[in-house]
Design a protein around this motif. Structure first.
Motif, PDB file in Angstrom:
ATOM      1  N   GLU A  44     -66.579  64.596 -60.475  1.00 15.71           N
ATOM      2  CA  GLU A  44     -65.654  63.703 -60.559  1.00 15.71           C
ATOM      3  C   GLU A  44     -64.444  64.286 -61.475  1.00 15.71           C
ATOM      4  O   GLU A  44     -64.846  64.837 -62.481  1.00 15.71           O
ATOM      5  CB  GLU A  44     -66.180  62.232 -60.685  1.00 15.71           C
ATOM      6  CG  GLU A  44     -66.921  61.485 -59.940  1.00 15.71           C
ATOM      7  CD  GLU A  44     -67.052  60.086 -59.890  1.00 15.71           C
ATOM      8  OE1 GLU A  44     -67.757  59.395 -59.053  1.00 15.71           O
ATOM      9  OE2 GLU A  44     -66.881  59.753 -61.029  1.00 15.71           O
ATOM     10  N   ARG A  45     -63.498  63.831 -61.199  1.00 13.48           N
ATOM     11  CA  ARG A  45     -62.415  64.141 -62.188  1.00 13.48           C
ATOM     12  C   ARG A  45     -62.856  63.461 -63.644  1.00 13.48           C
ATOM     13  O   ARG A  45     -62.926  62.230 -63.699  1.00 13.48           O
ATOM     14  CB  ARG A  45     -60.823  63.651 -61.781  1.00 13.48           C
ATOM     15  CG  ARG A  45     -59.958  64.374 -62.313  1.00 13.48           C
ATOM     16  CD  ARG A  45     -58.529  63.937 -61.625  1.00 13.48           C
ATOM     17  NE  ARG A  45     -58.351  64.916 -60.645  1.00 13.48           N
ATOM     18  CZ  ARG A  45     -57.297  64.992 -59.831  1.00 13.48           C
ATOM     19  NH1 ARG A  45     -56.126  64.579 -60.215  1.00 13.48           N
ATOM     20  NH2 ARG A  45     -57.405  65.809 -58.689  1.00 13.48           N
ATOM     21  N   GLU A  46     -62.479  64.331 -64.583  1.00 14.24           N
ATOM     22  CA  GLU A  46     -62.863  63.911 -65.987  1.00 14.24           C
ATOM     23  C   GLU A  46     -61.738  63.758 -66.848  1.00 14.24           C
ATOM     24  O   GLU A  46     -61.091  64.668 -67.122  1.00 14.24           O
ATOM     25  CB  GLU A  46     -64.049  64.477 -66.304  1.00 14.24           C
ATOM     26  CG  GLU A  46     -64.267  64.428 -67.958  1.00 14.24           C
ATOM     27  CD  GLU A  46     -65.257  65.848 -68.492  1.00 14.24           C
ATOM     28  OE1 GLU A  46     -65.662  65.370 -69.558  1.00 14.24           O
ATOM     29  OE2 GLU A  46     -65.463  66.809 -67.962  1.00 14.24           O
ATOM     30  N   PHE A  47     -61.414  62.482 -67.594  1.00  8.08           N
ATOM     31  CA  PHE A  47     -60.567  62.369 -68.473  1.00  8.08           C
ATOM     32  C   PHE A  47     -60.743  63.530 -69.886  1.00  8.08           C
ATOM     33  O   PHE A  47     -62.000  63.258 -70.397  1.00  8.08           O
ATOM     34  CB  PHE A  47     -60.174  61.162 -69.116  1.00  8.08           C
ATOM     35  CG  PHE A  47     -59.396  60.663 -70.251  1.00  8.08           C
ATOM     36  CD1 PHE A  47     -60.205  60.726 -71.272  1.00  8.08           C
ATOM     37  CD2 PHE A  47     -58.110  60.835 -70.208  1.00  8.08           C
ATOM     38  CE1 PHE A  47     -59.326  60.534 -72.690  1.00  8.08           C
ATOM     39  CE2 PHE A  47     -57.419  60.741 -71.343  1.00  8.08           C
ATOM     40  CZ  PHE A  47     -58.022  60.569 -72.621  1.00  8.08           C
ATOM     41  N   LEU A  48     -59.745  63.958 -70.204  1.00 10.09           N
ATOM     42  CA  LEU A  48     -60.058  64.816 -71.341  1.00 10.09           C
ATOM     43  C   LEU A  48     -59.239  64.320 -72.895  1.00 10.09           C
ATOM     44  O   LEU A  48     -59.830  64.211 -73.744  1.00 10.09           O
ATOM     45  CB  LEU A  48     -59.361  66.226 -71.222  1.00 10.09           C
ATOM     46  CG  LEU A  48     -60.275  66.971 -70.092  1.00 10.09           C
ATOM     47  CD1 LEU A  48     -59.411  68.111 -69.884  1.00 10.09           C
ATOM     48  CD2 LEU A  48     -61.503  67.073 -70.469  1.00 10.09           C
ATOM     49  N   ALA A  49     -57.911  64.069 -72.557  1.00 11.99           N
ATOM     50  CA  ALA A  49     -56.924  63.748 -73.861  1.00 11.99           C
ATOM     51  C   ALA A  49     -55.960  63.093 -73.147  1.00 11.99           C
ATOM     52  O   ALA A  49     -55.300  63.130 -71.959  1.00 11.99           O
ATOM     53  CB  ALA A  49     -56.778  64.995 -74.424  1.00 11.99           C
ATOM     54  N   PHE A  50     -55.172  62.042 -74.175  1.00 15.50           N
ATOM     55  CA  PHE A  50     -54.228  61.846 -73.999  1.00 15.50           C
ATOM     56  C   PHE A  50     -53.148  61.714 -75.327  1.00 15.50           C
ATOM     57  O   PHE A  50     -53.511  61.835 -76.279  1.00 15.50           O
ATOM     58  CB  PHE A  50     -54.044  60.171 -73.554  1.00 15.50           C
ATOM     59  CG  PHE A  50     -54.441  58.979 -74.311  1.00 15.50           C
ATOM     60  CD1 PHE A  50     -55.495  58.371 -74.087  1.00 15.50           C
ATOM     61  CD2 PHE A  50     -53.634  58.959 -75.524  1.00 15.50           C
ATOM     62  CE1 PHE A  50     -56.038  57.292 -75.073  1.00 15.50           C
ATOM     63  CE2 PHE A  50     -54.061  57.751 -76.489  1.00 15.50           C
ATOM     64  CZ  PHE A  50     -55.238  57.027 -76.099  1.00 15.50           C
ATOM     65  N   ILE A  51     -51.806  61.687 -75.087  1.00 16.52           N
ATOM     66  CA  ILE A  51     -50.681  61.706 -75.987  1.00 16.52           C
ATOM     67  C   ILE A  51     -49.908  60.495 -75.550  1.00 16.52           C
ATOM     68  O   ILE A  51     -49.325  60.554 -74.375  1.00 16.52           O
ATOM     69  CB  ILE A  51     -50.262  62.917 -76.192  1.00 16.52           C
ATOM     70  CG1 ILE A  51     -49.396  62.772 -77.509  1.00 16.52           C
ATOM     71  CG2 ILE A  51     -49.305  63.488 -75.094  1.00 16.52           C
ATOM     72  CD1 ILE A  51     -49.041  64.021 -78.116  1.00 16.52           C
ATOM     73  N   ARG A  52     -49.586  59.448 -76.416  1.00 21.57           N
ATOM     74  CA  ARG A  52     -48.744  58.338 -76.117  1.00 21.57           C
ATOM     75  C   ARG A  52     -47.216  58.747 -76.285  1.00 21.57           C
ATOM     76  O   ARG A  52     -47.059  59.871 -77.105  1.00 21.57           O
ATOM     77  CB  ARG A  52     -49.214  57.116 -76.933  1.00 21.57           C
ATOM     78  CG  ARG A  52     -50.435  56.681 -76.521  1.00 21.57           C
ATOM     79  CD  ARG A  52     -50.406  56.021 -74.923  1.00 21.57           C
ATOM     80  NE  ARG A  52     -51.955  55.351 -74.630  1.00 21.57           N
ATOM     81  CZ  ARG A  52     -52.519  56.015 -73.401  1.00 21.57           C
ATOM     82  NH1 ARG A  52     -52.201  57.058 -72.873  1.00 21.57           N
ATOM     83  NH2 ARG A  52     -53.698  55.325 -73.219  1.00 21.57           N
TER      84      ARG A  52
END
Length: 115
Positions: A44-52
């Motif tokens: 499955e697609r995996e979240f890695l990182a976010f920047i707000r």
């Protein structure tokens, strides 16, 4: 028309580094939260990182300390610096922009970590 275009993928040896870029157009980039995901074959697609919008960042446990997300609003670009790459990092990497009721995805860029 809103568009996200990833680049910078390729073949790298274990322990190496790559910097992915994701160039945006067609929307107000600075008003969107930005994410990086990846998808390995059969997974499955995996979240890695976010920047707000304000610059706050967070990372998945699997990449924390190795990957760094950043954004340049003047260039409408989000980056993912990837260090200490492992074979298990092999996947297609996608950027994602979220703002209000809108969401956009790039087409993905392949990263292969192999000797």
């Amino acid at each position: 028309q809103a568009q996200l275009v990833e680049s910078g993928g390729g073949l790298v040896q274990p322990g190496g580094s790559l910097r992915l870029s994701c160039a945006a157009s067609g929307f107000v980039f600075s008003s969107y939260h930005l994410n990086w995901f990846r998808q390995a074959p059969g997974k499955e697609r995996e979240f890695l990182a976010f920047i707000r919008v304000g610059g706050y960042t967070n990372y998945a446990t699997s990449v924390k300390g190795r990957f760094t997300i950043s954004r340049d609003n003047a260039k409408n670009t989000v980056y993912l610096q990837m260090n200490s790459l492992k074979p298990e990092d092999t996947a297609v990497y996608y950027c994602n922009a979220v703002g209000g009721s809108s969401q956009y995805w790039g087409q993905g860029t392949q990263v292969t970590v192999s000797s």
